[in-house]
Design an enzyme around this catalytic site. Structure first.
Site, PDB file in Angstrom:
ATOM      1  N   ASP A  30       0.861  -1.192   0.000  1.00 25.69           N
ATOM      2  CA  ASP A  30       0.000   0.000   0.000  1.00 25.69           C
ATOM      3  C   ASP A  30       0.892   1.235   0.000  1.00 25.69           C
ATOM      4  O   ASP A  30       1.905   1.280   0.717  1.00 25.69           O
ATOM      5  CB  ASP A  30      -0.920  -0.002   1.226  1.00 25.69           C
ATOM      6  CG  ASP A  30      -2.147   0.857   0.991  1.00 25.69           C
ATOM      7  OD1 ASP A  30      -3.251   0.301   0.859  1.00 25.69           O
ATOM      8  OD2 ASP A  30      -1.997   2.100   0.907  1.00 25.69           O
ATOM      9  N   PHE A 152     -16.349 -10.882  -5.337  1.00 23.87           N
ATOM     10  CA  PHE A 152     -17.784 -10.776  -5.058  1.00 23.87           C
ATOM     11  C   PHE A 152     -18.094 -10.679  -3.565  1.00 23.87           C
ATOM     12  O   PHE A 152     -19.238 -10.868  -3.154  1.00 23.87           O
ATOM     13  CB  PHE A 152     -18.523 -11.972  -5.679  1.00 23.87           C
ATOM     14  CG  PHE A 152     -18.344 -12.058  -7.173  1.00 23.87           C
ATOM     15  CD1 PHE A 152     -19.024 -11.199  -8.025  1.00 23.87           C
ATOM     16  CD2 PHE A 152     -17.460 -12.962  -7.737  1.00 23.87           C
ATOM     17  CE1 PHE A 152     -18.835 -11.250  -9.404  1.00 23.87           C
ATOM     18  CE2 PHE A 152     -17.274 -13.033  -9.110  1.00 23.87           C
ATOM     19  CZ  PHE A 152     -17.961 -12.171  -9.947  1.00 23.87           C
ATOM     20  N   ARG A 154     -18.993  -9.418   0.163  1.00 20.32           N
ATOM     21  CA  ARG A 154     -19.802  -8.330   0.729  1.00 20.32           C
ATOM     22  C   ARG A 154     -19.094  -7.799   1.963  1.00 20.32           C
ATOM     23  O   ARG A 154     -18.586  -8.593   2.758  1.00 20.32           O
ATOM     24  CB  ARG A 154     -21.177  -8.850   1.182  1.00 20.32           C
ATOM     25  CG  ARG A 154     -22.111  -9.311   0.109  1.00 20.32           C
ATOM     26  CD  ARG A 154     -23.196 -10.188   0.725  1.00 20.32           C
ATOM     27  NE  ARG A 154     -22.623 -11.338   1.415  1.00 20.32           N
ATOM     28  CZ  ARG A 154     -23.246 -12.070   2.331  1.00 20.32           C
ATOM     29  NH1 ARG A 154     -24.465 -11.763   2.708  1.00 20.32           N
ATOM     30  NH2 ARG A 154     -22.661 -13.102   2.894  1.00 20.32           N
ATOM     31  N   ALA A 252     -36.946  -5.295   1.605  1.00 20.62           N
ATOM     32  CA  ALA A 252     -37.309  -3.901   1.335  1.00 20.62           C
ATOM     33  C   ALA A 252     -36.614  -3.018   2.368  1.00 20.62           C
ATOM     34  O   ALA A 252     -36.428  -3.405   3.514  1.00 20.62           O
ATOM     35  CB  ALA A 252     -38.820  -3.744   1.423  1.00 20.62           C
ATOM     36  N   GLY A 257     -27.157   1.381  -0.502  1.00 24.86           N
ATOM     37  CA  GLY A 257     -26.061   2.353  -0.545  1.00 24.86           C
ATOM     38  C   GLY A 257     -24.738   1.627  -0.540  1.00 24.86           C
ATOM     39  O   GLY A 257     -24.650   0.485  -0.989  1.00 24.86           O
ATOM     40  N   CYS A 260     -20.295   0.310  -3.411  1.00 19.93           N
ATOM     41  CA  CYS A 260     -20.311  -0.527  -4.628  1.00 19.93           C
ATOM     42  C   CYS A 260     -21.548  -0.332  -5.504  1.00 19.93           C
ATOM     43  O   CYS A 260     -21.425   0.071  -6.659  1.00 19.93           O
ATOM     44  CB  CYS A 260     -20.183  -1.993  -4.240  1.00 19.93           C
ATOM     45  SG  CYS A 260     -18.682  -2.305  -3.312  1.00 19.93           S
ATOM     46  N   LYS A 320     -24.810  -0.573   6.121  1.00 21.06           N
ATOM     47  CA  LYS A 320     -25.520  -1.821   6.402  1.00 21.06           C
ATOM     48  C   LYS A 320     -24.930  -2.408   7.680  1.00 21.06           C
ATOM     49  O   LYS A 320     -23.966  -1.868   8.223  1.00 21.06           O
ATOM     50  CB  LYS A 320     -25.391  -2.788   5.235  1.00 21.06           C
ATOM     51  CG  LYS A 320     -23.956  -3.227   4.971  1.00 21.06           C
ATOM     52  CD  LYS A 320     -23.933  -4.323   3.956  1.00 21.06           C
ATOM     53  CE  LYS A 320     -22.550  -4.933   3.883  1.00 21.06           C
ATOM     54  NZ  LYS A 320     -22.479  -6.048   2.980  1.00 21.06           N
TER      55      LYS A 320
END
Ligand code: UGA
Length: 431
Positions: A30, A152, A154, A252, A257, A260, A320
């Site tokens: 990095d 992929f 999360r 729902a 948000g 991604c 989330k």
């Protein structure tokens, strides 16, 4: 395998740690020296369940190292993963300057055959550009392959997702790098799809856009449920049991948000436009998402009438559950818009309060450490993030501490019947 990972954000750090965990030798690069120092000392810049323990263990066992030098990473490895940010630009397109910079750095440091793997989310055809750039800047005439391997995972479930992937997608142009990729992923026990680079790159944007579409679809159905007296959870359950549809990503909410979905949707629309296709369907997905937030806020303003001088408690700031990430968080948008309308806020998040301070104004926001004290003196409570711990909230205590028992649930965490029994005026999404 000897692997370098360039970029220690969510994707890079989790990928590097998981590769080390299954026995590979990993060097994470990095350009932020302070971050490298922190990681070398066992510190973790993000909250991600299971990550800290994994990093510490693999550093201690000598399989995971950190450096600020790309040259060092390139020298010590056979396979180099690029996992740097690809942030959005004003016009919805993607800023690929970090990728281009890394491609040049790799080219400058290369002295033997390398497999260069793009893991960052990039527009279709970026692999071709990376290969051209490396070829142009490489001073030796050593061979290399550029391949695509989208991620992929999360956030909040990153370690779990990386260790147990549904599939691994690899885009290649020659068979040479196939063996190395098989060896890297062999311990993960997941199907590997080998395809061409353009398809691999497209799979990532198509997957994220499809998932965002699923959420907007159920949010649109939620609006119909509210207008008709149906219950969106019953509908999601009923349609989700059809295996062709599936129940996941049909919750729902006040809208999706994060760093991604919003970005990848805009990028995919822009990419399609550039290729001569007007992806109107995805534009509608964006519109529904924006309207969902408006509809949620309207419920609050319609009920409270005037927000000036009102105090509103907000449960959740992260985009989330299970993360401290507040980038493009619907919860932060709720806070900003309530503040703009003159309300004062009492906010709580199990992990994201520190990062939220950087986005919210200093005035008008009180950060409350104990979730059971958020409701004190509030005119309304808002649930903005689906943290499971909010279900343990002492609701009777909250009700008694409020000036009026009003709860707006943007994540359908509570049961409407129980809330009514407790004496709350309770408004949620599609129920
Ligand atoms: C997403 C994808 O799910 C990952 O597969 C992908 O690798 C990642 O983007 C990426 O491109 O790096 P992530 O942004 O971490 O992962 O989070 P998600 O779990 O997908 O949630 C995104 C947003 O949708 C959150 O705001 C969440 O609350 C919302 N959401 C999700 C809903 O409103 N309803 C649902 O049913 C599911």
């Amino acid at each position: 395998m000897n692997i370098a990972i360039i970029g220690t954000g969510y994707v890079g750090l989790v990928t590097g740690s998981c590769f080390a965990e299954v026995g590979h030798n990993v060097i994470c690069v990095d350009c932020d020296e302070a971050k490298v120092k922190m990681l070398q000392g066992g510190g973790i810049p993000i909250f991600e369940p299971g990550l800290e323990e994994m990093v510490k263990k693999n550093v201690a066992e000598g399989r995971l190292n950190f450096t600020a030098s790309t040259a060092e990473g390139v020298e010590q490895s056979d396979v180099i993963f690029i996992a740097v940010p690809t942030p959005p630009l004003e016009d919805g397109s993607v800023d690929l300057s970090f990728i281009e910079r890394v491609a040049r750095d790799i080219a400058n440091a290369m002295t033997s055959y390398k497999v260069v793997v793009d893991k960052s989310t990039v527009p279709v055809k970026t692999g071709e550009k990376v290969a051209e750039t490396i070829k142009r800047y490489c001073k030796t005439d050593c061979e290399f392959d550029v391949i695509s391997n989208p991620e992929f995972l999360r956030e909040g479930f990153a370690v779990e997702d990386l260790m147990n992937p549904d599939r691994i997608v690899v885009g290649i142009t020659s068979n040479k790098p196939e063996a190395a990729m098989r060896e890297i992923y062999e311990p993960f026990n997941a199907p590997i799809i080998f395809t061409d680079i353009n398809s691999a790159e497209l799979i990532k944007h198509a997957a994220n856009s499809f998932l965002a579409m699923k959420i907007s679809y159920i949010n649109a159905v939620a609006a119909i449920c509210e207008a008709s007296g149906a219950n969106v959870e019953e509908v999601a359950h009923g349609i989700g049991m059809d295996e062709r549809i599936g129940r996941r990503f049909l919750n729902a909410s006040l809208g999706f948000g994060g760093s991604c979905f919003p970005k990848d949707l805009s990028a995919f629309i822009r990419i399609s436009d550039d290729l001569g296709y007007d992806f109107g369907l995805l534009k509608e997905v964006q519109k529904i998402n924006a309207a969902q937030m408006d509809r949620f806020l309207k419920k609050i303003t319609d009920t409270l009438w005037i927000l000036k001088d009102k105090t509103i408690g907000v449960l959740g700031l992260a985009f989330k559950q299970n993360t401290d990430d507040v980038r493009m968080s619907p919860a932060i948008e709720v806070c900003q818009r309530l503040l703009k309308d003159g309300a004062s806020l009492r906010v709580h998040d199990p992990k994201a309060m520190e990062k939220a301070r950087e986005l919210l104004p200093a005035e008008g926001v009180t950060y409350v450490d104990d979730m059971d004290r958020v409701a004190e003196g509030c005119d309304a409570l808002v649930v903005a993030t689906e943290w499971p711990e909010f279900k343990e909230l002492d609701l009777a205590k909250a009700r008694d501490a409020m000036t009026a028992p009003l709860l707006f649930d943007g994540r359908n965490l509570f049961d409407p019947a129980e809330m009514a029994q407790l004496g709350f005026t309770y408004k949620c999404i599609g129920r």
